[in-house]
Design an enzyme around this catalytic site. Sequence first.
Site, PDB file in Angstrom:
ATOM      1  N   ASP A  67       0.807  -1.157  -0.050  1.00  0.00           N
ATOM      2  CA  ASP A  67      -0.040  -0.010  -0.022  1.00  0.00           C
ATOM      3  C   ASP A  67       0.808   1.443   0.083  1.00  0.00           C
ATOM      4  OD1 ASP A  67       0.963  -0.330   2.663  1.00  0.00           O
ATOM      5  OD2 ASP A  67      -1.138  -1.112   3.234  1.00  0.00           O
ATOM      6  N   ASN A 136      -7.611  -3.737  14.601  1.00  0.00           N
ATOM      7  CA  ASN A 136      -8.882  -3.891  14.359  1.00  0.00           C
ATOM      8  C   ASN A 136      -8.921  -5.211  13.286  1.00  0.00           C
ATOM      9  OD1 ASN A 136      -8.405  -3.017  11.775  1.00  0.00           O
ATOM     10  ND2 ASN A 136      -9.762  -1.222  11.978  1.00  0.00           N
ATOM     11  N   HIS A 138      -7.299  -5.464  10.464  1.00  0.00           N
ATOM     12  CA  HIS A 138      -7.224  -5.192   9.051  1.00  0.00           C
ATOM     13  C   HIS A 138      -5.709  -5.825   8.499  1.00  0.00           C
ATOM     14  CE1 HIS A 138      -5.443  -1.304  10.429  1.00  0.00           C
ATOM     15  NE2 HIS A 138      -4.196  -1.730   9.599  1.00  0.00           N
ATOM     16  N   GLU A 143      -9.913  -2.227   5.376  1.00  0.00           N
ATOM     17  CA  GLU A 143     -10.667  -1.659   6.962  1.00  0.00           C
ATOM     18  C   GLU A 143     -11.975  -2.839   6.986  1.00  0.00           C
ATOM     19  OE1 GLU A 143      -9.324   0.125   8.806  1.00  0.00           O
ATOM     20  OE2 GLU A 143      -8.636   2.000   7.815  1.00  0.00           O
TER      21      GLU A 143
END
Length: 243
Positions: A67, A136, A138, A143
């Site tokens: 990314d 979380n 990811h 997400e």
Amino acid sequence: MKIVRAKDYYDMSRKAANIISAQIIMKPDCVLGLATGSTPIGTYEQLVEWYKKGDLDFSSVTTINLDEYRGVTKEDPHSYYYFMREKLFSQVNIDLSRTYIPDGMDDDAQHACRFYEEIISRCGGIDLQLLGLGHNGHIGFNEPGTAFEARTHLVNLTEATRKANQRFFADDENVPRQAYTMGIKSIMQAKKIVVVVSGKDKAEALCAAVQGEITPNVQASVLQLHNDVTIVADQEACSLLEV
């Protein structure tokens, strides 16, 4: 799915680097999928150390990063291009023309994402993908709630993710709000996946990813469906896992 329990961060980094180095030795022209963030830094440091000792040769290796922030130039110290250059590329004998990172300055999201998928295809796919794990659950910048079928796409970063990355920036306003990321489908097509996880603050996310239901609400849970995943985690990160 294989879980390798490490004593601490250093041990985790060394064990992950062992897996990556074995891939390079077995296939010198392999394609490595690389991750950024604080967790993989120790792994890169170990790879650099072994390169300097003459144990590794990166000259034929191709890398494809997960990314990049949107709207951040390559020269910006906050960019992942800059991160990879500082932590790995400038310290080994890799051919920079064979290192790929999404173009954060491409304003045409459709073009940027399509072009990146073409790069992955042209390279013959990813032999080994290195991942970290978000608080979380990811992976990459995928997400919670992102469709598992997604390929490289533009993401609106959640406030939780932006807060987690705020420590790298002067203040909250400077943290980018969007990023280009490889999608879950792109990640899952890698032949082998290695996930590095460190710290008690990642214990809940790791437990949900490994022992919870497979759901887009915990993106890493999809890794349960891959046939060659190794999770390298330290004792604190493993603290909630069943034996």
